[in-house]
Design an enzyme around this catalytic site. Structure first.
Site, PDB file in Angstrom:
ATOM      1  NE  ARG A  13      -1.195   2.465   2.941  1.00  0.00           N
ATOM      2  CZ  ARG A  13      -0.631   3.532   3.465  1.00  0.00           C
ATOM      3  NH1 ARG A  13      -0.464   4.631   2.744  1.00  0.00           N
ATOM      4  NH2 ARG A  13      -0.199   3.522   4.720  1.00  0.00           N
ATOM      5  CG  HIS A 205       3.615   4.556   9.132  1.00  0.00           C
ATOM      6  ND1 HIS A 205       3.140   3.548   8.322  1.00  0.00           N
ATOM      7  CD2 HIS A 205       3.993   5.552   8.287  1.00  0.00           C
ATOM      8  CE1 HIS A 205       3.218   3.926   7.054  1.00  0.00           C
ATOM      9  NE2 HIS A 205       3.735   5.143   7.004  1.00  0.00           N
ATOM     10  CB  CYS A 238       2.060  10.651   1.691  1.00  0.00           C
ATOM     11  SG  CYS A 238       0.511  11.501   1.350  1.00  0.00           S
TER      12      CYS A 238
END
Ligand code: COA
Ligand code: ZN
Length: 312
Positions: A13, A205, A238
C-alpha cells in the site's frame, strides 16, 4: 524474556501508491503472496481510496480477491471515508486502517477534508464497521511534523488519539509521514500516548527520509511500543506530502530487532529474497543498506594468499 513484536508490512500500500511505473495486478498478488510466507503479523494489501487520488491502487478489489490468505496473517487495507469502508466490507480484509492527519493542511491536501470533517467521517465509518464486524485501526499522519505546517503540537495528537479511542478504534498508528521525527520526540509522544489511551494498541509508522528511521524505531521500542510498520526495500511515501520518501525498510527493522534478541516472527532470509525481486516488480532499482551488505554475520572467504603466509 525477549519481547515479541508485531511487524506490519505496508509496501503493497504505502510503497506501491508512490511508484511511477504501473505494476500489473497479477504481479502485486504474487508479491503479496511471497510476503505472506515471511511471517508478518499484518500486511497492508491496498487502499480503498479514490482512484483519482491514488490511481496506482485502483485495482484494490482484484488484489484483495486474488491473494492467498495465510492463517495467522491479518490482511488490512487503508480506508479514508464511508465509500472506502463499503468497498472494504465487500472485499473482507481482516481489519481496516482508517486515516487522517494530525495537521490541518496535510489533511486538507491528502484527503480534501478538514480535520473536523475527517474525524466526523471516521467516527461514522467506525459505527458502520461495528455492524459489519470489521475492526478499525486508525493511522494519524504527520504526527511528528507536517511538511506544510511545521511542528505539530503533541497535545493535538493526543486529543485526536483520545477522540478516536473513545469512538472505538481497535488500534492507533502514529505516523511520521515525511521523516521529521527524532528519537527524543518519538519517546516522549509514545509515552504520553500510552498513558492517554491505555489498552489501545499503538503502532509506529516511520519514514527514513532524513536517516533517522531506525533510531526512531529503537526510541519507540524503548518507550514500550511493540508494533512497527515497515516497507520492504524501503519503498513508500505519500503523494500528497511534498518531500516524502520511503518508509523505514522492513528488513533493516527485522535485522535490528533480531540482533537485540526480540522475536518478530519474520524470517529474514525469506524477506531478503522478496526484496531481491522488488526491482523487477516496480521497474527501477530497489535496495537497502542491509540488502546490499547482507546480515551482520555474513562471512567472506579470506584472501587466498593468507593460507600460504600463515600455514598454521
Ligand atoms: N473509493 C473510490 N472512489 C471514491 C472514494 C473511495 N473511497 N471516495 C470517493 N470516491 C469517488 C466518488 O465516488 C467520486 O467519484 P465521481 O467523480 O466519479 O463522482 C469522486 O471520488 C469524488 O468524491 P468526493 O467524495 O468528492 O471525494 P474527494 O474528491 O473530495 O476526495 C478522498 C476525497 C478522501 C476520496 C480522496 O482525497 C482520497 O481518496 N484520498 C486518499 C489519499 C491517500 O490515500 N493518500 C495516501 C495515503 S496517506
Ligand atoms: Zn507512510
Amino acid at each position: 524474556m525477549s519481547r515479541r513484536l508485531e511487524i506490519n508490512e505496508v509496501s503493497p500500500r504505502d510503497g506501491l501508491q508512490m511508484e511511477r511505473n504501473n505494476v500489473p495486478t497479477e504481479s502485486k498478488i504474487a508479491f503479496i503472496d511471497a510476503l505472506s510466507a515471511c511471517g508478518f503479523a499484518r500486511i497492508e494489501v491496498t487502499s480503498y481510496t479514490s482512484p483519482k487520488a491514488i490511481p496506482t491502487l485502483a485495482d484494490a478489489e482484484a488484489v484483495m480477491a486474488g491473494i492467498e490468505r495465510v492463517a495467522g496473517v491479518k490482511y488490512t487495507a487503508l480506508v479514508p471515508n464511508l465509500r472506502g469502508m463499503e468497498r472494504a466490507v465487500a472485499g473482507r480484509p481482516d481489519e481496516i486502517n482508517l486515516v487522517m492527519s494530525a495537521s490541518e493542511t496535510h489533511n486538507r491536501a491528502n484527503l480534501r477534508m478538514t480535520r473536523a470533517q475527517s474525524l466526523a467521517t471516521l467516527k461514522e465509518v467506525m459505527r458502520a464497521a461495528e455492524g459489519a464486524d470489521l475492526p478499525c485501526n486508525v493511522s494519524l499522519s504527520t504526527a511528528f511534523g507536517c511538511p506544510f505546517d511545521g511542528e505539530v503540537d503533541p497535545q493535538e495528537v493526543i486529543a485526536l488519539a483520545r477522540a478516536l479511542a473513545d469512538a472505538g478504534a481497535a488500534g492507533i498508528t502514529v505516523c511520521d509521514t515525511t521523516g521529521m521525527a527524532y528519537p527524543t520526540q518519538v519517546a516522549s509522544l509514545c509515552e504520553q500516548l500510552q498513558q492517554a489511551v491505555p489498552g489501545v494498541p499503538l503502532t509506529i509508522h516511520l519514514h527514513n527520509t532524513r536517516g533517522m528511521g531506525l533510531a526512531n524505531a529503537l526510541a519507540a521500542f524503548n518507550a514500550g511500543i511493540d508494533r512497527f510498520d515497515g516497507a520492504s526495500g524501503g519503498l513508500g511515501g505519500c503523494p500528497y506530502a511534498p518531500g516524502a520518501s520511503g518508509n523505514v525498510s522492513t528488513e533493516e527493522l527485522v535485522h535490528m530487532f533480531d540482533a537485540i534478541g526480540c522475536r518478530t516472527g519474520v524470517g529474514l532470509d525469506a524477506l531478503l529474497a522478496v526484496v531481491g525481486s522488488m526491482s523487477d516488480l516496480v521497474g527501477r532499482p530497489v535496495s537497502s543498506q542491509l540488502a546490499q551488505a547482507g546480515p551482520r554475520l555474513r562471512r567472506f572467504a579470506p584472501p587466498s594468499w593468507l593460507a600460504e603466509k600463515f600455514p598454521q
